[in-house]
Design a protein around this motif. Structure first.
Motif, PDB file in Angstrom:
ATOM      1  N   TRP A  73       3.417  -3.520  13.184  1.00 32.09           N
ATOM      2  CA  TRP A  73       3.382  -2.077  13.427  1.00 32.09           C
ATOM      3  C   TRP A  73       1.986  -1.561  13.742  1.00 32.09           C
ATOM      4  N   GLN A  74       1.031  -2.413  14.021  1.00 24.60           N
ATOM      5  CA  GLN A  74      -0.319  -1.943  14.321  1.00 24.60           C
ATOM      6  C   GLN A  74      -0.450  -1.517  15.779  1.00 24.60           C
ATOM      7  N   SER A  75      -1.383  -0.593  16.010  1.00 20.94           N
ATOM      8  CA  SER A  75      -1.713  -0.170  17.373  1.00 20.94           C
ATOM      9  C   SER A  75      -2.376  -1.353  18.110  1.00 20.94           C
ATOM     10  N   PRO A  76      -2.107  -1.518  19.409  1.00 20.31           N
ATOM     11  CA  PRO A  76      -1.368  -0.629  20.327  1.00 20.31           C
ATOM     12  C   PRO A  76       0.111  -0.954  20.460  1.00 20.31           C
ATOM     13  N   ARG A  77       0.613  -1.910  19.678  1.00 24.87           N
ATOM     14  CA  ARG A  77       2.037  -2.239  19.771  1.00 24.87           C
ATOM     15  C   ARG A  77       2.900  -1.134  19.190  1.00 24.87           C
ATOM     16  N   ALA A  78       2.360  -0.387  18.242  1.00 19.91           N
ATOM     17  CA  ALA A  78       3.114   0.680  17.597  1.00 19.91           C
ATOM     18  C   ALA A  78       2.151   1.747  17.112  1.00 19.91           C
ATOM     19  N   PHE A  79       2.693   2.923  16.806  1.00 20.18           N
ATOM     20  CA  PHE A  79       1.889   4.056  16.377  1.00 20.18           C
ATOM     21  C   PHE A  79       2.520   4.686  15.138  1.00 20.18           C
ATOM     22  N   HIS A  80       1.671   5.196  14.263  1.00 22.31           N
ATOM     23  CA  HIS A  80       2.139   5.792  13.013  1.00 22.31           C
ATOM     24  C   HIS A  80       1.761   7.264  12.980  1.00 22.31           C
ATOM     25  N   ALA A  81       2.697   8.112  12.582  1.00 25.91           N
ATOM     26  CA  ALA A  81       2.429   9.544  12.439  1.00 25.91           C
ATOM     27  C   ALA A  81       2.940  10.023  11.089  1.00 25.91           C
ATOM     28  N   TYR A  82       2.233  11.001  10.519  1.00 28.73           N
ATOM     29  CA  TYR A  82       2.678  11.614   9.272  1.00 28.73           C
ATOM     30  C   TYR A  82       3.657  12.739   9.546  1.00 28.73           C
ATOM     31  N   CYS A  83       4.616  12.899   8.675  1.00 26.21           N
ATOM     32  CA  CYS A  83       5.517  14.049   8.720  1.00 26.21           C
ATOM     33  C   CYS A  83       4.717  15.305   8.384  1.00 26.21           C
ATOM     34  N   ILE A  84       4.700  16.275   9.297  1.00 26.33           N
ATOM     35  CA  ILE A  84       3.887  17.471   9.099  1.00 26.33           C
ATOM     36  C   ILE A  84       4.356  18.273   7.889  1.00 26.33           C
ATOM     37  N   TRP A  85       5.637  18.246   7.590  1.00 27.11           N
ATOM     38  CA  TRP A  85       6.120  19.033   6.448  1.00 27.11           C
ATOM     39  C   TRP A  85       5.648  18.451   5.125  1.00 27.11           C
ATOM     40  N   HIS A  86       5.442  17.149   5.055  1.00 28.55           N
ATOM     41  CA  HIS A  86       4.875  16.569   3.842  1.00 28.55           C
ATOM     42  C   HIS A  86       3.405  16.971   3.695  1.00 28.55           C
ATOM     43  N   ILE A  87       2.692  17.028   4.820  1.00 30.48           N
ATOM     44  CA  ILE A  87       1.308  17.490   4.773  1.00 30.48           C
ATOM     45  C   ILE A  87       1.259  18.944   4.321  1.00 30.48           C
ATOM     46  N   VAL A  88       2.155  19.764   4.863  1.00 29.12           N
ATOM     47  CA  VAL A  88       2.193  21.189   4.494  1.00 29.12           C
ATOM     48  C   VAL A  88       2.533  21.348   3.017  1.00 29.12           C
ATOM     49  N   THR A  89       3.462  20.537   2.513  1.00 30.36           N
ATOM     50  CA  THR A  89       3.819  20.608   1.090  1.00 30.36           C
ATOM     51  C   THR A  89       2.616  20.292   0.214  1.00 30.36           C
ATOM     52  N   ASN A  90       1.863  19.266   0.579  1.00 32.31           N
ATOM     53  CA  ASN A  90       0.650  18.925  -0.174  1.00 32.31           C
ATOM     54  C   ASN A  90      -0.376  20.048  -0.086  1.00 32.31           C
ATOM     55  N   PHE A  91      -0.485  20.642   1.102  1.00 30.49           N
ATOM     56  CA  PHE A  91      -1.398  21.758   1.322  1.00 30.49           C
ATOM     57  C   PHE A  91      -1.035  22.936   0.419  1.00 30.49           C
ATOM     58  N   MET A  92       0.251  23.267   0.364  1.00 31.29           N
ATOM     59  CA  MET A  92       0.702  24.411  -0.420  1.00 31.29           C
ATOM     60  C   MET A  92       0.567  24.172  -1.916  1.00 31.29           C
ATOM     61  N   SER A  93       0.695  22.932  -2.349  1.00 29.99           N
ATOM     62  CA  SER A  93       0.539  22.656  -3.773  1.00 29.99           C
ATOM     63  C   SER A  93      -0.892  22.873  -4.232  1.00 29.99           C
ATOM     64  N   ARG A  94      -1.825  22.860  -3.267  1.00 29.08           N
ATOM     65  CA  ARG A  94      -3.230  23.073  -3.618  1.00 29.08           C
ATOM     66  C   ARG A  94      -3.687  24.500  -3.364  1.00 29.08           C
ATOM     67  N   PHE A  95      -3.266  25.078  -2.227  1.00 25.26           N
ATOM     68  CA  PHE A  95      -3.810  26.384  -1.850  1.00 25.26           C
ATOM     69  C   PHE A  95      -2.833  27.546  -2.025  1.00 25.26           C
ATOM     70  N   LYS A  96      -1.529  27.320  -1.861  1.00 21.13           N
ATOM     71  CA  LYS A  96      -0.501  28.303  -2.202  1.00 21.13           C
ATOM     72  C   LYS A  96      -0.580  29.617  -1.432  1.00 21.13           C
ATOM     73  N   TYR A  97      -0.988  29.584  -0.161  1.00 20.79           N
ATOM     74  CA  TYR A  97      -1.049  30.811   0.633  1.00 20.79           C
ATOM     75  C   TYR A  97      -0.160  30.665   1.862  1.00 20.79           C
ATOM     76  N   ALA A  98       0.801  31.600   2.023  1.00 21.08           N
ATOM     77  CA  ALA A  98       1.783  31.515   3.102  1.00 21.08           C
ATOM     78  C   ALA A  98       1.139  31.646   4.485  1.00 21.08           C
ATOM     79  N   GLU A  99       0.161  32.567   4.635  1.00 19.03           N
ATOM     80  CA  GLU A  99      -0.457  32.771   5.937  1.00 19.03           C
ATOM     81  C   GLU A  99      -1.206  31.528   6.386  1.00 19.03           C
ATOM     82  N   GLU A 100      -1.925  30.902   5.463  1.00 18.93           N
ATOM     83  CA  GLU A 100      -2.658  29.688   5.790  1.00 18.93           C
ATOM     84  C   GLU A 100      -1.708  28.545   6.131  1.00 18.93           C
ATOM     85  N   LYS A 101      -0.555  28.509   5.455  1.00 16.06           N
ATOM     86  CA  LYS A 101       0.466  27.506   5.770  1.00 16.06           C
ATOM     87  C   LYS A 101       0.895  27.636   7.230  1.00 16.06           C
TER      88      LYS A 101
END
Length: 215
Positions: free
Chosen positions: A109-137
């Motif tokens: 699964w390494q590049s360039p044979r394959a590419f890895h991306a993070y789920c943006i909603w998991h990043i947003v969930t982690n972001f909200m657990s730390r900062f907790k602001y809807a506008e910034e989300k």
């Protein structure tokens, strides 16, 4: 002496799924969910999508727990048996065990044979657990989905105007793993693990609980 054998994980797919994937986007979403019932364990799943947005489930491993060993078992078999195509995209949450499994020498699964991306909603969930602001989300989501560098910079500047700490937090991630404008055309607009999460919920519902009996 017991007259039976025991194993701690299983991987299976179907020839029709392997054949159908040849006509899908070179993209898979992976996820895991704990099974509830007599046998327990964790159901892992890989899901794809065709050009008409139909969902195709590719593989259904059951493992004891979400360890690097179990994810490696899943991802190596998935690559070898189902998704050998070049230029594959795999989308997952930010699990460190998945990240480590993808980076092993024999994963495929390494590049360039394959590419890895993070789920943006998991990043947003982690972001909200730390900062907790809807506008910034909202700014963070728009930053991730922006298809152009201009749009990305506009939203990052807006976020910076609210908090430099938030910008520093978001900047920890490699741009190629969470920004659409840096995806090199490999993401096909897929930035979440929603497909695999929805399928996991369905398979693990009360109606499908007997599936755990094969563990």
């Amino acid at each position: 002496m017991h007259d039976y054998s025991m194993f701690d994980k299983v991987f299976w797919t179907f020839p029709t799924c392997v054949e159908a994937f040849k006509h899908c986007k070179p993209f898979v979403s992976v996820d895991g969910m704990h099974l509830f019932g007599k046998y327990g364990g964790v159901l892992l799943i890989a899901v794809a999508q065709d050009g008409n947005s139909n969902i195709l489930t590719l593989a259904f491993p059951i493992v004891g727990s979400e360890t690097m060993e179990s994810w490696s078992f899943f991802l190596i078999n998935l690559r070898q048996q189902v998704t050998p195509q070049e230029g594959m995209l795999i989308v997952s949450d930010r699990s460190q065990t998945i990240k480590a499994a993808l980076r092993t020498d024999d994963s495929g699964w390494q590049s360039p044979r394959a590419f890895h991306a993070y789920c943006i909603w998991h990043i947003v969930t982690n972001f909200m657990s730390r900062f907790k602001y809807a506008e910034e989300k909202r700014y963070l989501i728009n930053t991730a989905y922006s298809p152009s560098k201009v749009g990305y910079e506009w939203y990052m500047d807006a976020l910076r105007g609210l908090s430099q700490e938030m910008v520093d937090w978001a900047s920890r991630f490699n741009k190629e793993i969470w920004l659409q404008q840096c995806d090199g055309g490999n993401w096909f607009g897929h930035m979440t693990t929603n497909l695999s999460e929805c399928m996991n919920v369905m398979l693990n519902s009360t109606r499908y609980l007997p599936i755990s009996a094969i563990v």
